[in-house]
Design a protein around this motif. Structure first.
Motif, PDB file in Angstrom:
ATOM      1  N   PHE A  13       0.645  -1.222  -0.054  1.00  0.00           N
ATOM      2  CA  PHE A  13       0.076  -0.059   0.030  1.00  0.00           C
ATOM      3  C   PHE A  13       0.903   1.187  -0.073  1.00  0.00           C
ATOM      4  CE2 PHE A  13      -3.660  -2.362   0.293  1.00  0.00           C
ATOM      5  CZ  PHE A  13      -3.481  -3.423   1.234  1.00  0.00           C
ATOM      6  N   GLN A  14       2.162   1.036  -0.563  1.00  0.00           N
ATOM      7  CA  GLN A  14       2.921   2.320  -0.692  1.00  0.00           C
ATOM      8  C   GLN A  14       2.996   2.685  -2.070  1.00  0.00           C
ATOM      9  OE1 GLN A  14       6.760   2.057   0.922  1.00  0.00           O
ATOM     10  NE2 GLN A  14       7.607   3.855  -0.356  1.00  0.00           N
ATOM     11  N   LYS A  15       2.594   3.771  -2.587  1.00  0.00           N
ATOM     12  CA  LYS A  15       2.616   4.273  -3.945  1.00  0.00           C
ATOM     13  C   LYS A  15       3.872   4.374  -4.641  1.00  0.00           C
ATOM     14  CE  LYS A  15      -1.949   6.395  -4.150  1.00  0.00           C
ATOM     15  NZ  LYS A  15      -2.777   7.805  -4.252  1.00  0.00           N
ATOM     16  N   LEU A  16       4.304   3.774  -5.715  1.00  0.00           N
ATOM     17  CA  LEU A  16       5.595   4.113  -6.242  1.00  0.00           C
ATOM     18  C   LEU A  16       5.239   4.613  -7.749  1.00  0.00           C
ATOM     19  CD1 LEU A  16       7.157   0.533  -5.245  1.00  0.00           C
ATOM     20  CD2 LEU A  16       7.636   2.635  -4.323  1.00  0.00           C
ATOM     21  N   SER A  17       6.291   5.316  -8.346  1.00  0.00           N
ATOM     22  CA  SER A  17       6.112   5.519  -9.734  1.00  0.00           C
ATOM     23  C   SER A  17       6.759   4.402 -10.491  1.00  0.00           C
ATOM     24  CB  SER A  17       7.219   6.917  -9.687  1.00  0.00           C
ATOM     25  OG  SER A  17       8.489   6.356  -9.807  1.00  0.00           O
ATOM     26  N   ILE A  18       6.366   4.374 -11.548  1.00  0.00           N
ATOM     27  CA  ILE A  18       6.911   3.237 -12.508  1.00  0.00           C
ATOM     28  C   ILE A  18       8.555   3.139 -12.341  1.00  0.00           C
ATOM     29  CG2 ILE A  18       7.124   2.416 -14.807  1.00  0.00           C
ATOM     30  CD1 ILE A  18       4.102   2.034 -13.600  1.00  0.00           C
ATOM     31  N   PRO A  19       9.117   4.214 -12.593  1.00  0.00           N
ATOM     32  CA  PRO A  19      10.796   4.255 -12.507  1.00  0.00           C
ATOM     33  C   PRO A  19      11.015   3.734 -11.018  1.00  0.00           C
ATOM     34  CG  PRO A  19       9.919   6.192 -13.499  1.00  0.00           C
ATOM     35  CD  PRO A  19       8.721   5.488 -13.013  1.00  0.00           C
ATOM     36  N   GLU A  20      10.409   4.292  -9.950  1.00  0.00           N
ATOM     37  CA  GLU A  20      10.800   3.598  -8.618  1.00  0.00           C
ATOM     38  C   GLU A  20      10.354   1.818  -8.578  1.00  0.00           C
ATOM     39  OE1 GLU A  20      10.120   7.461  -5.778  1.00  0.00           O
ATOM     40  OE2 GLU A  20       8.549   6.046  -6.248  1.00  0.00           O
ATOM     41  N   ALA A  21       9.109   1.651  -9.025  1.00  0.00           N
ATOM     42  CA  ALA A  21       8.791   0.264  -9.286  1.00  0.00           C
ATOM     43  C   ALA A  21       9.927  -0.556  -9.829  1.00  0.00           C
ATOM     44  CB  ALA A  21       7.465   0.029  -9.506  1.00  0.00           C
ATOM     45  N   CYS A  22      10.324  -0.111 -10.948  1.00  0.00           N
ATOM     46  CA  CYS A  22      11.453  -0.890 -11.785  1.00  0.00           C
ATOM     47  C   CYS A  22      12.547  -1.077 -10.993  1.00  0.00           C
ATOM     48  CB  CYS A  22      11.475  -0.169 -13.304  1.00  0.00           C
ATOM     49  SG  CYS A  22      10.218  -0.364 -14.208  1.00  0.00           S
ATOM     50  N   GLU A  23      13.180  -0.045 -10.494  1.00  0.00           N
ATOM     51  CA  GLU A  23      14.481   0.043  -9.798  1.00  0.00           C
ATOM     52  C   GLU A  23      14.461  -1.076  -8.746  1.00  0.00           C
ATOM     53  OE1 GLU A  23      16.739   3.323 -11.696  1.00  0.00           O
ATOM     54  OE2 GLU A  23      17.109   1.337 -10.381  1.00  0.00           O
ATOM     55  N   ILE A  24      13.047  -0.999  -7.788  1.00  0.00           N
ATOM     56  CA  ILE A  24      13.139  -1.724  -6.489  1.00  0.00           C
ATOM     57  C   ILE A  24      13.164  -3.394  -6.909  1.00  0.00           C
ATOM     58  CG2 ILE A  24      10.813  -1.393  -6.139  1.00  0.00           C
ATOM     59  CD1 ILE A  24      11.694  -1.466  -2.969  1.00  0.00           C
ATOM     60  N   THR A  25      12.135  -3.556  -7.961  1.00  0.00           N
ATOM     61  CA  THR A  25      11.874  -5.161  -8.470  1.00  0.00           C
ATOM     62  C   THR A  25      13.050  -5.576  -8.903  1.00  0.00           C
ATOM     63  OG1 THR A  25      10.612  -4.128 -10.215  1.00  0.00           O
ATOM     64  CG2 THR A  25       9.173  -4.597  -8.274  1.00  0.00           C
ATOM     65  N   GLU A  26      13.843  -4.772  -9.698  1.00  0.00           N
ATOM     66  CA  GLU A  26      15.037  -5.347 -10.385  1.00  0.00           C
ATOM     67  C   GLU A  26      16.206  -5.726  -9.260  1.00  0.00           C
ATOM     68  OE1 GLU A  26      18.421  -4.006 -10.788  1.00  0.00           O
ATOM     69  OE2 GLU A  26      18.808  -5.513 -12.306  1.00  0.00           O
ATOM     70  N   THR A  27      16.148  -4.749  -8.151  1.00  0.00           N
ATOM     71  CA  THR A  27      17.237  -5.026  -7.325  1.00  0.00           C
ATOM     72  C   THR A  27      16.786  -6.244  -6.544  1.00  0.00           C
ATOM     73  OG1 THR A  27      17.643  -2.704  -6.853  1.00  0.00           O
ATOM     74  CG2 THR A  27      18.113  -4.200  -5.120  1.00  0.00           C
TER      75      THR A  27
END
Length: 371
Positions: A13-27
């Protein structure tokens, strides 16, 4: 927005921008692959007004996708759609791709036969489930495809204006889809009773298999087991299998009391970690998942040979790796134990070395226990 996650890195339930979501899920994907760990995370893609326009489940550590957008591209890319649907899908994916940081953009390579087989196997053995409060999974294309279907129906009508019957049929189909979509919204917001009431008013023959799975999941959550079995054509094994996958031990116990079966006894023994009872259960319909469960039970009983025999029935690299790790660690425990015994036999004992070896043995035994 991630709504449910088995990892501490992806906060619900924490909103993320698409770039942020990509960065964290890739890590996280990279970390989990290195640690040979796997987890799942349910998520929404939201529009500017916070409406859910896509929902899915990300498999972390599986190697099937580099990050969340790569996952969506591969998931939707595998779906067969008509020209209008393809156009909408392509527009959706292009908008997502624009948001991906340049260093994370993925060049799509055709999957190898092994990867394709593994992905197909994974999809065949996953049963989508919709819970009553905070998750809506992707069904054969997800919410996006459901909305595309309704829009496509109107487009088709426009090309068939000389056929009144076709228009009426398509309008009925669109209304039905809208009713089903509204029902899913009720379930998502926690109104399980309202969702069940609406679903019960729909002709079951009008529901797809995926929609029946959603209906069945809601019935199970409300402990309406008899209706769930009826929905599945009076085949209780299908309902039992879904309850087992949910991992709800109490529900599995209740269902087994009402609809006893060897399958239910096997699955319940597994969830309750009664390994001897599980492997001795006869008359079980063995699936890939149950062979995996049986192999794991044998490992817990320190029966490596039998675990290998059970694992030989299926192609599961993770299971084979687990058995291999168990054998290796078991051997290390025995070697360390032998070293401790030899040190204790010496006239002049090295207490520091004995303590170090004993600590090492405890860690190795803990590793075995947690496999």
């Amino acid at each position: 927005m991630f709504i449910k996650s088995e990892t501490k890195e992806l906060k619900p339930f924490q909103k993320l921008s698409i770039p942020e979501a990509c960065e964290i899920t890739e890590t996280v994907e990279t970390q989990y692959q290195r640690a040979r760990k796997k987890a799942h995370a349910d998520f929404f893609i939201l529009d500017e007004e916070d409406h859910e326009i896509y929902a899915g489940t990300l498999s972390i550590g599986s190697g099937h996708a580099h990050h969340v957008v790569d996952h969506i591209k591969k998931k939707l890319g595998s779906l067969k759609m008509d020209d209008i649907q393809e156009a909408r899908k392509r527009s959706f994916l292009e908008q997502l791709e624009k948001e991906v940081p340049d260093h994370l953009k993925v060049v799509d390579d055709p999957p190898s036969p092994l990867e394709e087989t593994a992905e197909n196997h994974m999809q065949m053995n996953q049963t989508p489930i919709l819970s009553t409060r905070n998750r809506r999974l992707i069904y054969g294309g997800g919410i996006l495809s459901l909305l595309i279907l309704s829009a496509t129906c109107f487009s088709t009508v426009a090309t068939s204006q000389d056929r009144a019957e076709t228009i009426q049929d398509l309008q009925k189909q669109v209304k039905l889809e809208q009713k089903i979509t509204g029902t899913y919204e009720r379930a998502l917001l926690g109104d399980s009773e309202g969702a069940l009431k609406r679903l019960s008013s729909i002709n079951e023959q009008s529901l797809t298999n995926e929609q029946k799975n959603v209906y069945m999941s809601l019935l199970i959550d409300q402990k309406k087991y008899e209706k769930a079995v009826q929905l599945q054509g009076n085949h209780p094994e299908a309902v039992e299998s879904m309850i087992s996958k949910k991992g709800d031990i109490n529900a599995l116990k209740e269902f087994q009391q009402t609809f006893p079966s060897p399958n239910g006894a096997f699955d319940l023994a597994y969830h309750e970690q009664r390994w001897e009872d599980m492997i001795s259960q006869s008359g079980v319909e063995m699936t890939d998942k149950r062979y995996e469960m049986k192999a794991y039970g044998y490992l817990k009983l320190d029966k490596v040979k039998e675990a290998k025999e059970a694992a030989a029935h299926i192609q599961n690299q993770d299971l084979n790796q687990k058995i291999e790790t168990y054998e290796k660690t078991k051997k290390e425990v025995e070697e360390t134990k032998k070293q401790v015994e030899e040190e204790n036999k010496k006239d002049k004992k090295d207490e520091n070395k004995i303590k170090s070896l004993t600590d090492q043995q405890k860690k190795q035994e803990e590793t075995l226990k947690n496999l």
